[in-house]
Design an enzyme around this catalytic site. Structure first.
Site, PDB file in Angstrom:
ATOM      1  N   GLU A 176       0.871  -1.381  -0.047  1.00  9.37           N
ATOM      2  CA  GLU A 176       0.001   0.002  -0.099  1.00  9.37           C
ATOM      3  C   GLU A 176       0.886   1.380  -0.208  1.00  9.37           C
ATOM      4  O   GLU A 176       1.025   1.680   1.004  1.00  9.37           O
ATOM      5  CB  GLU A 176      -0.970  -0.043   1.191  1.00  9.37           C
ATOM      6  CG  GLU A 176      -1.807   1.131   1.250  1.00  9.37           C
ATOM      7  CD  GLU A 176      -2.717   1.370   2.486  1.00  9.37           C
ATOM      8  OE1 GLU A 176      -3.659   2.400   2.502  1.00  9.37           O
ATOM      9  OE2 GLU A 176      -2.438   0.595   3.575  1.00  9.37           O
ATOM     10  N   LYS A 213      -2.884  -2.124  -2.642  1.00 10.20           N
ATOM     11  CA  LYS A 213      -3.829  -1.406  -2.185  1.00 10.20           C
ATOM     12  C   LYS A 213      -3.678   0.295  -2.580  1.00 10.20           C
ATOM     13  O   LYS A 213      -2.458   0.435  -2.051  1.00 10.20           O
ATOM     14  CB  LYS A 213      -3.896  -1.468  -0.713  1.00 10.20           C
ATOM     15  CG  LYS A 213      -5.172  -0.593  -0.182  1.00 10.20           C
ATOM     16  CD  LYS A 213      -5.502  -0.950   1.223  1.00 10.20           C
ATOM     17  CE  LYS A 213      -6.655   0.131   1.862  1.00 10.20           C
ATOM     18  NZ  LYS A 213      -7.152  -0.668   3.105  1.00 10.20           N
TER      19      LYS A 213
END
Length: 299
Positions: A176, A213
């Site tokens: 992420e 993500k």
């Protein structure tokens, strides 16, 4: 569910991943958003007790087990906790929800337009414990504030270094590197991030996959090469400060990406809701996010 069944659910399942991983730094904000005033706890233990109660109520809600939530990201203390005498990851698995664990320890100060992850000296122990509890994967977050090519390269390189550690423990990493939606250089940062990730994916051994993500891109469809990449199991989107309506509208313009929302999922829940109101409110949010995650609206 065994590991293979979890892999298939994440790779092909219709639905989204709930982010229930607020950590020590973000827990007070999550609790005030839940309707507390801030004077209901006097120390960290009491604070974490309240957030565990909130997560327990979410996980036990009928709407959470509707089949529209295919995964959930947990905070370490939540992973180590229990619901009705059963480990939280097992409770999720019994509901058909794939468990993940947040493993980063927060962010360093900004350098070259990015905030790298702080050192994780105990990550090996955490990965072993997570795997023993039946957890499927991990999540680790850094932040990109400016379109600085060197900073973005280092952030992505650090993410993939951690991802290879995770893969070595038979867990699936969610990488992420969040681009701030407040960045004045967001569109260019998105493009630099895409190039950096594509370059690093070459370092993942054949036969292994990571997840990503990412902030919903300024240019709809920009991350399609990642959605289609053979070394990417799934691309999920964070809400990043967008309202639920805004995040869902943006998500629907990026076919192939599914949600992994936190604030946009939980923003309307209050601790003093009746059980019926709580479940109805959560169910409304889940339905809207599910619809956006399964929509196929061209960008």
């Amino acid at each position: 569910m065994n590991h293979q069944e979890m892999t298939q659910k994440i790779a092909r399942g219709d639905g989204f991943i709930a982010a229930l991983d607020q950590s020590g730094g973000s827990t007070p904000k999550a609790l005030t958003g839940y309707g507390y005033q801030g004077n209901e706890w006097s120390d960290d233990e009491a604070m974490f007790g309240l957030i565990h109660d909130m997560r327990t109520r979410i996980v036990k809600a009928d709407s959470f087990a509707s089949g529209k939530v295919i995964g959930a990201i947990l905070f370490e203390r939540t992973m180590d906790g229990e619901i009705d005498g059963k480990p939280v990851p097992q409770v999720l698995i019994d509901k058909g929800i794939v468990p993940f664990i947040k493993i980063d320890k927060g962010l360093e100060d900004e350098v070259d337009g990015v905030q790298l992850m702080k050192p994780m000296p105990t990550v090996t122990d955490l990965l072993i414990r997570a795997r023993d509890l039946g957890v499927f994967g991990t999540k680790e977050r850094s932040v990109i504030n400016l379109a600085n090519a060197e900073g973005i390269r280092r952030a992505v390189e650090q993410q993939f270094d951690v991802a290879r550690q995770v893969l070595a423990h038979d867990l699936v990493p969610i990488i992420e590197p969040e681009v701030s939606i407040k960045s004045p250089e967001r569109a260019e940062a998105d493009r630099m991030l895409l190039a950096a990730i594509l370059s690093q994916l070459n370092s993942i051994p054949n036969g292994q996959q990571v997840m990503l993500k990412l902030t919903l891109p300024h240019e709809a469809g920009l991350f399609q090469p990642l959605v289609d990449h053979p070394k990417v199991l799934r691309v999920v989107a964070l809400s990043g400060g967008f309202s639920r309506a805004e995040a869902c509208a943006e998500l629907a313009r990026n076919p192939g990406m599914i949600a992994s929302f936190s604030r946009a999922l939980l923003s309307d829940l209050r601790h003093d809701h009746s059980d019926d109101d709580f479940d109805r409110t959560l169910g409304t949010a889940i339905g809207e996010i599910y619809d956006a995650s399964t929509a196929r609206v061209p960008g």
